[in-house]
Design a protein around this motif. Structure first.
Motif, short mmCIF file in Angstrom:
data_model
loop_
_atom_site.label_atom_id
_atom_site.label_comp_id
_atom_site.label_asym_id
_atom_site.label_seq_id
_atom_site.Cartn_x
_atom_site.Cartn_y
_atom_site.Cartn_z
N ARG A 85 0.83 -1.22 0.00
CA ARG A 85 0.00 0.00 0.00
C ARG A 85 0.86 1.26 0.00
O ARG A 85 0.52 2.26 -0.66
CB ARG A 85 -0.95 -0.02 1.20
CG ARG A 85 -2.10 -1.00 0.98
CD ARG A 85 -2.60 -1.61 2.27
NE ARG A 85 -3.09 -0.64 3.23
CZ ARG A 85 -3.24 -0.88 4.53
NH1 ARG A 85 -2.92 -2.07 5.02
NH2 ARG A 85 -3.71 0.04 5.34
N ALA A 297 0.75 2.54 6.87
CA ALA A 297 -0.07 2.32 5.68
C ALA A 297 -1.49 2.84 5.89
O ALA A 297 -2.10 3.42 4.98
CB ALA A 297 -0.10 0.83 5.33
N ASP A 301 -3.33 5.69 3.76
CA ASP A 301 -4.68 5.45 3.22
C ASP A 301 -5.61 6.60 3.59
O ASP A 301 -6.46 7.01 2.79
CB ASP A 301 -5.25 4.13 3.77
CG ASP A 301 -4.58 2.89 3.19
OD1 ASP A 301 -3.87 3.00 2.18
OD2 ASP A 301 -4.77 1.81 3.79
#
Length: 417
Positions: A85, A297, A301
């Motif tokens: 990610r 991550a 996000d």
């Protein structure tokens, strides 16, 4: 060609909704609501990031890699999934181009010791700028001391903008690397890094970008930039402390020897010889910050869900509003007035030390950074011992700026200005 869609500046209700995601803003400071303007040093963490770390320790706490039991497999999947990610967030070509480190400082030291030190010879040159953070100065001084290489410094003008013409002229046959900040932590200057990378590559010189102050505020596409290395810290991007990323092109990583030895960075070990692991794991010796990587991550996000362009537009509006208001304050001088700036506002007040200003602001719940900001050469360039730095993030509001202005009025009262 797909038309470029205009960036929508978020309204007050949207920003209030973002702000509600951050539990720290329930705190009172000396009886006042928290006005947090120290985002250049570290950002606050949304509940999703805090929950991600708690969830790991409650449901998947085990060491990663090689474990055959369920918890280890959960931890490994989450840890390596986070790497994928993070790679997508900065548009790396492969997850293997993401090396977990403690932060930007460790990333730069890794490149300095593993990539540049083995190549550098007496008289070779390392090119940095006059606006760098200490973490992008001292590691290169180490290499110079170790190899006889020479540190070259690109000047900046009175606004805090880089002298790009001087930069182009300073890239020479013996330049072994350019190491430059994307955004100055002390001045807010946004460097034209894409053009700078292109100029360096025209002379076959690799480039490292210090993205500590950029990745949470600007879109970062490492393939579009074509940088060889890009470093950033989780804690400045709404993630945990103690975790960061070194992005490097795969061929660069393949050519670099490991910097630290130990567990997990090996394929096999005998007393006669060690065979190193593949990239990126050959650079990740020992038990890593597993929960930190997972939560980083989640933080990225979170940024991605809002959009870097939207965040940047919001922060630019705050910076413009604060800049105009601060310019009207008597005896106050702004330090760093480049045309291209991120949401960092540094200033000095005549005959008042920055630490005294910061201490008084704190009494009104306003948190700023006061000092040299690990950029002492910048302070020397502008002839000041320290500055007060207000730095903005996605959860800041015009009300925060107004609280800063009101507290600054109290500072002037105290010092009779």
């Amino acid at each position: 060609m797909k038309p470029i869609e205009p960036v929508m500046i978020p309204d007050d209700e949207t920003v209030a909704r973002w702000r509600s995601d951050f539990p720290i803003f329930r705190e009172l400071i000396h009886g006042n609501p928290l006005v947090y303007l120290d985002n250049g040093a570290t950002t606050q963490k949304p509940s999703a990031v805090i929950d991600a770390q708690r969830d790991y320790y409650e449901h998947a706490n085990a060491n990663v890699h090689r474990g055959v039991h369920e918890l280890s497999q959960r931890a490994t999947d989450a840890y390596e999934g986070a790497r994928e990610r993070i790679a997508r967030f900065i548009n790396a070509a492969r997850a293997e181009e993401i090396v977990y480190v403690r932060g930007t400082t460790e990333a730069i030291n890794l490149v300095a010791q593993s990539y540049v030190r083995p190549l550098a010879k007496p008289g070779d040159e390392i090119l940095i700028s006059a606006m760098e953070h200490h973490s992008n100065i001292v590691p290169w001084q180490f290499v110079c001391e170790q190899t006889g290489a020479v540190l070259k410094v690109v000047p900046i003008d009175d606004s805090g903008a880089l002298d790009v013409d001087a930069y182009r002229q300073m890239i020479a046959e013996r330049t072994r690397i350019v190491a430059i900040t994307h955004v100055s932590n002390a001045l807010g200057t946004i460097n034209p890094v894409a053009r700078m990378i292109e100029a360096a590559h025209a002379r076959d010189v690799p480039v490292l970008i210090d993205g500590a102050q950029a990745v949470a505020h600007l879109p970062v596409d490492v393939r579009a930039l074509d940088c060889d290395f890009y470093a950033f810290s989780g804690h400045k991007a709404y993630g945990p402390t103690g975790i960061g990323v070194l992005y490097a092109k795969a061929d660069r990583l393949e050519a670099m020897p490991p910097w630290q030895g130990g567990g997990d960075m090996i394929r096999s070990v005998t007393f006669d010889k060690t065979i190193y692991n593949a990239i990126p794991w050959k650079f990740e010796a020992g038990t890593p910050d597993i929960s930190g990587a997972i939560a980083l991550a989640v933080a990225l996000d979170y940024v991605n869900a809002i959009g870097s362009e939207t965040i940047g537009a919001h922060e630019a509006g705050l910076l413009a509003y604060a800049t105009d208001a601060m310019r009207a304050i008597p005896h106050l001088r702004l330090i760093g007035t480049a045309t291209e700036k991120a949401a960092i506002l540094s200033f000095v007040l005549d005959h008042v030390h920055a630490h005294d200003v910061g201490t008084i602001l704190d009494q009104y719940g306003v948190a700023v950074r006061a000092g040299h900001h690990c950029a002492m050469p910048v302070m020397q360039r502008f002839g000041v011992p320290a500055t007060v730095r207000a730095s903005f993030a996605l959860y800041n509001t015009r009300a925060d700026v107004e609280a800063l202005l009101k507290a600054m009025a109290h500072v002037q009262e105290v010092f009779g200005q």
